[in-house]
Scaffold this motif. Structure first.
Motif, PDB file in Angstrom:
ATOM      1  N   ARG A 236      17.941  -7.777  49.756  1.00 23.45           N
ATOM      2  CA  ARG A 236      18.464  -9.039  50.464  1.00 23.45           C
ATOM      3  C   ARG A 236      18.356  -9.804  49.596  1.00 23.45           C
ATOM      4  O   ARG A 236      17.738  -9.932  48.754  1.00 23.45           O
TER       5      ARG A 236
ATOM      6  N   LYS B 276      20.891 -13.423  50.272  1.00 26.38           N
ATOM      7  CA  LYS B 276      21.646 -14.365  51.247  1.00 26.38           C
ATOM      8  C   LYS B 276      23.133 -14.762  51.166  1.00 26.38           C
ATOM      9  O   LYS B 276      23.752 -14.733  52.138  1.00 26.38           O
TER      10      LYS B 276
ATOM     11  N   ASN C 105      17.431  -2.391  62.085  1.00 24.46           N
ATOM     12  CA  ASN C 105      17.961  -4.083  62.283  1.00 24.46           C
ATOM     13  C   ASN C 105      17.702  -4.128  63.772  1.00 24.46           C
ATOM     14  O   ASN C 105      17.281  -5.901  64.398  1.00 24.46           O
TER      15      ASN C 105
ATOM     16  N   LEU D 198      15.597  -7.583  64.471  1.00 28.30           N
ATOM     17  CA  LEU D 198      16.198  -9.103  65.592  1.00 28.30           C
ATOM     18  C   LEU D 198      15.151  -8.891  66.189  1.00 28.30           C
ATOM     19  O   LEU D 198      14.775 -10.168  66.652  1.00 28.30           O
TER      20      LEU D 198
ATOM     21  N   LYS E 196      13.684 -11.711  62.565  1.00 31.44           N
ATOM     22  CA  LYS E 196      13.846 -11.951  61.054  1.00 31.44           C
ATOM     23  C   LYS E 196      15.915 -11.202  61.089  1.00 31.44           C
ATOM     24  O   LYS E 196      16.529 -10.696  62.039  1.00 31.44           O
ATOM     25  N   GLU E 197      16.092 -11.807  59.816  1.00 30.94           N
ATOM     26  CA  GLU E 197      17.366 -11.848  60.113  1.00 30.94           C
ATOM     27  C   GLU E 197      17.725 -10.080  59.457  1.00 30.94           C
ATOM     28  O   GLU E 197      17.043  -9.233  58.506  1.00 30.94           O
TER      29      GLU E 197
ATOM     30  N   ARG F 185      26.284 -10.714  50.638  1.00 27.25           N
ATOM     31  CA  ARG F 185      24.846 -10.753  51.459  1.00 27.25           C
ATOM     32  C   ARG F 185      24.449  -8.999  51.648  1.00 27.25           C
ATOM     33  O   ARG F 185      24.941  -8.312  50.986  1.00 27.25           O
ATOM     34  N   ASP F 186      23.442  -9.540  51.279  1.00 25.22           N
ATOM     35  CA  ASP F 186      22.884  -8.591  51.637  1.00 25.22           C
ATOM     36  C   ASP F 186      23.028  -7.318  50.582  1.00 25.22           C
ATOM     37  O   ASP F 186      23.245  -6.730  49.396  1.00 25.22           O
TER      38      ASP F 186
END
Lengths: 224, 262
Positions: B13, B15, B45, B49, B53-54, B115-116
């Protein structure tokens, strides 16, 4: 988009590898010639010392050949340093878990093995070529009696051990180097690529085995 | 009856480009064996959600193995354990209940993490751009048999053109080298008569751009070929080397004129 300047081969990573392949081939030739010369130790003192004298009597030809080998070695090392300094930055963050699927131990140890061989070359020259800097206890250097140098030089087991380890690295270096050479010079072809791998492996093992046989024969008392 | 499995995922992970990033562990219970790897991540995911959470960011587009968007390093192998398979075509039946799966992005300086698990593969686009144009007549389709192409050349050009530009070759290479990608792209035009006028200039420009992007050099590990979902052969790398040598040693430079017609 602005036009890039015309590139030359040696500017590129591929070109640097081409230089490594060609100089590697020269160095491979030297290694084989050196091995064939040294193997005459098994044919007795007269043969080996006679060969050494003949080699020295070549005079300028010998020095020209040495110059070619030295220049090849320097270019080989300069190219690899240039390539590695670039490639060291190519993956700043590594994987936590990485599984290699096809590469060989010989390929993965090229860098470390190459460095080990470089150190070995320095040691080897200090041992036999430049008198007075020998690291083997009890070793007496003679400029004419090469046979006696070999026998007294390898009487010390740890000296022989260094040579044996170095030759293992040499064998692997020759294998991956010779196999890669075809690919780098664009000569690789599916028709014979596996045959080339086999030949590169066999020659690498043969050279390492022959070079290991000499110091081991001294330690075992076969050459005395 | 369909099998389900409970998995533990260790996922990278991050950002954004400036974030240091790190691994997070997620439980993925009751995953159907019929899901693709990406569908499994979709389920994870959805649950993230629902928990506020992201979700885990990853790339995908066609999900039928031909677009080259998806690509994760799964347990140390780009696109996971199956040969000749993209991540989207990897199905969960190849995993077992209780498995721990480590998921990482492609790792290369030339592929910065956005990202990730999403990386920027713009470097590949710039290599293609650097290759330049192909001199073909635009307009109406030419007569089909007007330009003969030998069958073996057509086949090999197609083999090279199978490259979807996913970047698994770079991810798999111990040196993060892009040689297999560049070799495939140079070969699929270089093998055809339509690609001949700019063949050697194209190779020079693409190799120069490849080096400028910061990819590593090739040292013949052939990990690229093993990871390639389209099984592109390292034989094309030998061809690239051959073409570059000819381009720089034998061929003359094409004079670039500014403002020419066309």
């Amino acid at each position: 988009m602005s036009m890039a300047k015309a590139i030359t081969l040696s500017d590129t990573t591929i070109g640097k590898k081409v230089v490594m392949a060609v100089t590697g081939l020269v160095l491979y030739g030297f290694v084989v010639a050196h091995m064939l010369g040294n193997l005459q130790v098994f044919m007795g003192p007269e043969q080996l010392n006679g060969y050494a004298k003949k080699l020295h009597d070549l005079g300028p030809v010998l020095y020209a050949a040495r110059a070619v080998v030295l220049v090849s070695l320097v270019l080989h090392v300069v190219m690899v340093v240039q390539l590695l300094s670039r490639t060291a930055a190519a993956r700043p963050i590594g994987y936590r878990l990485k599984k290699n699927q096809t590469t060989t131990y010989a390929a993965l140890t090229m860098k470390f093995g190459g460095l080990a061989l470089m150190l070995f070359i320095v040691y080897h020259l200090a041992h036999f070529t430049f008198p007075g800097v020998s690291m083997a206890a009890g070793y007496k250097h003679s400029a004419t009696d090469v046979y006696a140098n070999v026998v007294s030089g390898f009487k010390v087991p740890w000296v022989t051990a260094i040579y044996v380890v170095a030759q293992l690295f040499l064998g692997m270096h020759l294998y991956h180097g010779a196999f890669s050479l075809f690919q780098t010079l664009g000569l690789s072809h599916p028709r014979y690529v596996e045959k080339a791998r086999f030949v590169a492996q066999t020659l690498g093992i043969a050279v390492a085995a022959a070079n290991i046989a000499m110091p081991v024969a001294v330690v075992a008392g076969i050459v005395k | 009856m369909s099998k389900t499995m409970n998995l533990t995922l260790h996922v990278w992970r991050q950002k954004g480009g400036t974030d240091i990033g790190g691994f997070e562990t997620y439980k993925a219970p009751e995953i159907s064996e019929h899901m693709s790897f990406l569908e499994m991540l979709d389920v994870v995911n959805e649950r993230l959600l629902a928990d506020g959470k992201e979700p885990i960011a990853f790339d995908s587009d066609c999900r039928e193995g031909i677009c080259g968007m998806c690509g994760l390093v799964i347990n140390g192998v780009p696109h996971g354990p199956n040969a000749a398979t993209t991540t989207c075509q990897l199905h969960m039946r190849h995993f077992n209940d209780g498995d721990e799966i480590t998921i990482e992005p492609w790792r290369a300086a030339a592929f910065p993490v956005l990202r990730d698990l999403v990386v920027d593969r713009g470097a590949f686009d710039r290599i293609i751009q650097a290759g330049g144009y192909v001199s073909v007549n635009a307009g109406s389709a030419p007569e089909a048999n007007g330009l003969p192409v030998a069958k073996p050349d057509a086949d090999r050009a197609m083999d090279a053109a199978a490259c979807i530009g996913c970047g698994a070759c770079v991810a798999a290479c111990p040196n993060a080298s892009a040689m297999l990608f560049v070799a495939a792209k140079a070969a699929h035009l270089g093998l055809l008569p339509q690609g001949q006028p700019e063949r050697y200039e194209r190779v020079k420009k693409m190799v120069a751009q490849m080096d400028a992007e910061g990819f590593g050099h090739c040292s013949n590990h052939y990990e690229c070929m093993a990871a390639c979902p389209k099984e592109i052969s390292v034989d094309f790398i030998a061809r690239l080397n051959r073409d570059l040598m000819r381009a720089t040693v034998v061929e003359r430079d094409h004079e670039e004129k500014s403002g020419g017609a066309g």
